[in-house]
Design a protein around this motif. Structure first.
Motif, PDB file in Angstrom:
ATOM      1  N   THR A 251      49.078  28.489  58.115  1.00  0.00           N
ATOM      2  CA  THR A 251      47.822  27.761  57.991  1.00  0.00           C
ATOM      3  C   THR A 251      47.403  26.713  58.288  1.00  0.00           C
ATOM      4  N   VAL A 252      46.799  25.620  59.035  1.00  0.00           N
ATOM      5  CA  VAL A 252      45.958  23.931  58.818  1.00  0.00           C
ATOM      6  C   VAL A 252      45.507  23.690  58.771  1.00  0.00           C
ATOM      7  N   GLN A 253      45.370  22.472  57.999  1.00  0.00           N
ATOM      8  CA  GLN A 253      44.202  21.194  57.344  1.00  0.00           C
ATOM      9  C   GLN A 253      44.350  20.600  58.859  1.00  0.00           C
ATOM     10  N   LEU A 254      41.838  20.936  58.800  1.00  0.00           N
ATOM     11  CA  LEU A 254      41.773  20.406  59.349  1.00  0.00           C
ATOM     12  C   LEU A 254      40.531  19.222  58.804  1.00  0.00           C
ATOM     13  N   LYS A 255      40.624  18.370  59.860  1.00  0.00           N
ATOM     14  CA  LYS A 255      39.633  16.826  59.255  1.00  0.00           C
ATOM     15  C   LYS A 255      38.562  16.150  60.099  1.00  0.00           C
ATOM     16  N   VAL A 256      38.295  15.697  60.073  1.00  0.00           N
ATOM     17  CA  VAL A 256      37.589  14.772  61.193  1.00  0.00           C
ATOM     18  C   VAL A 256      37.236  13.859  61.762  1.00  0.00           C
ATOM     19  N   ILE A 257      36.959  14.397  62.911  1.00  0.00           N
ATOM     20  CA  ILE A 257      37.772  13.489  64.427  1.00  0.00           C
ATOM     21  C   ILE A 257      37.362  12.654  64.429  1.00  0.00           C
ATOM     22  N   ASP A 258      36.062  11.712  64.439  1.00  0.00           N
ATOM     23  CA  ASP A 258      35.447  10.374  63.656  1.00  0.00           C
ATOM     24  C   ASP A 258      35.067   9.821  63.209  1.00  0.00           C
ATOM     25  N   PRO A 259      35.600   9.761  62.087  1.00  0.00           N
ATOM     26  CA  PRO A 259      34.995   8.653  60.395  1.00  0.00           C
ATOM     27  C   PRO A 259      33.293   8.787  60.384  1.00  0.00           C
ATOM     28  N   ARG A 260      33.025   9.016  61.189  1.00  0.00           N
ATOM     29  CA  ARG A 260      31.087   8.385  60.777  1.00  0.00           C
ATOM     30  C   ARG A 260      30.153  10.412  60.764  1.00  0.00           C
ATOM     31  N   ASP A 261      31.448  11.324  61.311  1.00  0.00           N
ATOM     32  CA  ASP A 261      31.201  12.435  61.019  1.00  0.00           C
ATOM     33  C   ASP A 261      30.810  12.985  59.268  1.00  0.00           C
ATOM     34  N   ARG A 262      32.027  12.126  58.118  1.00  0.00           N
ATOM     35  CA  ARG A 262      31.892  12.067  57.108  1.00  0.00           C
ATOM     36  C   ARG A 262      30.815  11.701  56.166  1.00  0.00           C
ATOM     37  N   ASN A 263      30.398  11.331  56.758  1.00  0.00           N
ATOM     38  CA  ASN A 263      29.136  10.453  56.065  1.00  0.00           C
ATOM     39  C   ASN A 263      27.766  11.949  56.379  1.00  0.00           C
ATOM     40  N   LYS A 264      27.680  12.722  57.920  1.00  0.00           N
ATOM     41  CA  LYS A 264      27.042  13.746  57.676  1.00  0.00           C
ATOM     42  C   LYS A 264      27.446  14.534  56.902  1.00  0.00           C
ATOM     43  N   ILE A 265      29.155  15.135  57.171  1.00  0.00           N
ATOM     44  CA  ILE A 265      28.684  16.773  55.947  1.00  0.00           C
ATOM     45  C   ILE A 265      28.756  15.493  54.246  1.00  0.00           C
ATOM     46  N   LEU A 266      28.701  14.254  54.121  1.00  0.00           N
ATOM     47  CA  LEU A 266      28.059  14.330  52.440  1.00  0.00           C
ATOM     48  C   LEU A 266      26.870  14.791  51.764  1.00  0.00           C
ATOM     49  N   GLU A 267      26.025  14.387  53.906  1.00  0.00           N
ATOM     50  CA  GLU A 267      24.643  14.123  53.697  1.00  0.00           C
ATOM     51  C   GLU A 267      23.846  16.217  52.660  1.00  0.00           C
ATOM     52  N   ALA A 268      24.693  16.997  54.266  1.00  0.00           N
ATOM     53  CA  ALA A 268      24.524  17.680  54.169  1.00  0.00           C
ATOM     54  C   ALA A 268      25.483  18.729  53.212  1.00  0.00           C
ATOM     55  N   ALA A 269      26.484  18.127  52.591  1.00  0.00           N
ATOM     56  CA  ALA A 269      26.317  18.654  50.948  1.00  0.00           C
ATOM     57  C   ALA A 269      25.901  18.803  49.538  1.00  0.00           C
ATOM     58  N   ARG A 270      25.056  17.128  49.953  1.00  0.00           N
ATOM     59  CA  ARG A 270      24.012  17.022  48.689  1.00  0.00           C
ATOM     60  C   ARG A 270      22.887  17.913  48.401  1.00  0.00           C
ATOM     61  N   ILE A 271      22.709  18.403  49.700  1.00  0.00           N
ATOM     62  CA  ILE A 271      21.501  19.364  49.696  1.00  0.00           C
ATOM     63  C   ILE A 271      21.794  20.498  48.568  1.00  0.00           C
TER      64      ILE A 271
END
Length: 308
Positions: A251-271
């Motif tokens: 398996t491989v681990q995948l993280k965001v390639i652009d740090p700005r997208d971290r906040n986008k994911i957090l906003e979506a998760a907060r839904i």
């Protein structure tokens, strides 16, 4: 003398007739070329600046919140790479345990009778009641749950930057996926986007619905309908972080390639953490898998594998 003059005159006539015939032949030849060129025009080369078709990535999501907990870093990365991302929600997830938490009890059949077993909300440290969430009949049904989970899914997709026309909802029965039903969904999107890349859950995942989607996609690879180079399989957080039983593949681990997208994911998760019962937001993702959300939001990464 007269005879010689006659021969000379005849030769001139033959010369001029021959010259006229040659000219007529040449004119006919060039006219034929013009007609042929008009009938079969030379294709023009495409303009140098003509845009190429946008690549497409399609994610088959078993239940609402799986796109966040298991796929979101890959989703935002593909958007950064210029992909047109589509999310396909396979089921309303009407049999999630979150319903019991909202109702405050679970129905269990004992000796021919239905007994209500209390269910405690570990996140809010209380016993909820459907009356507390303004349910009209005081009972949060599977239908109510599916409706609200789909609502959360649409809202989360919007915060990931995916427009409504690229969010597709299907109605497979939660916990009872069939091969025929899954194939119908896969075939539909394959016919519309034959050159897309495809993602879903791993066939090694613990949840039956998750694993089933991966099993069928693997069959599509073996049948030549999908290329192994165009598919990726994700593990749930439970499988990748909360159990020691590892899948029998690398398996491989995948993280965001652009740090700005971290906040986008957090906003979506907060839904999925949005607790506003009076407005119909019941934090269903949180009430379903609270510890997985807690772990994910502290460390935004997912785990996936490929098949070859």
């Amino acid at each position: 003398m007269k005879r010689a003059a006659g021969v000379k005159q005849k030769s001139r006539v033959i010369f001029w007739l021959t010259l006229i015939l040659i000219n007529l032949a040449m004119v006919g030849f060039f006219l034929g070329k013009i007609v042929a060129a008009q009938s079969h025009p030379i294709p023009r080369s495409a303009p140098v600046n003509q845009p190429k078709p946008r690549p497409v990535a399609i994610y088959f999501v078993p239940h609402a919140d799986d796109e966040i907990l298991s796929m979101s870093p890959d989703i935002v990365n593909r958007q950064r790479m210029g992909y047109e991302v589509h999310l396909v929600l396979m089921s309303g997830g009407e049999h999630s345990g979150a319903r019991f938490v909202i109702n405050g009890f679970r129905e269990v059949a004992k000796k021919g009778k239905v007994v209500k077993i209390p269910v405690y909300c570990v996140w809010h440290n209380t016993y909820h009641s459907a009356l507390d969430v303004n349910d009209p009949d005081g009972y949060y049904s599977p239908k109510d749950l599916a409706r609200d989970r789909v609502r959360e899914f649409y809202a989360a997709a919007e915060r990931l930057g995916i427009p409504r026309d690229r969010v597709h909802v299907r109605s497979l029965v939660n916990g009872r996926f069939t091969e025929r039903a899954v194939r119908q969904v896969y075939d539909y999107f394959l016919s519309r986007y034959p050159h897309a890349i495809f993602r879903t859950m791993s066939r090694y995942d613990y949840h039956r619905d998750h694993a089933f989607l991966g099993q069928i996609m693997r069959k599509y690879e073996l049948e030549g309908k999908m290329k192994p180079t165009d598919t990726v399989y994700f593990l749930s957080i439970y499988k990748s972080r909360f159990t020691k039983r590892r899948p029998p593949v690398e398996t491989v681990q995948l993280k965001v390639i652009d740090p700005r997208d971290r906040n986008k994911i957090l906003e979506a998760a907060r839904i999925y953490l949005r607790w506003e019962p009076s407005h119909g937001w019941h934090a269903l993702g949180l009430h379903s898998v609270p510890h997985q959300f807690e772990s994910f939001m502290k460390n935004i990464r997912v785990e996936a594998h490929f098949d070859s």
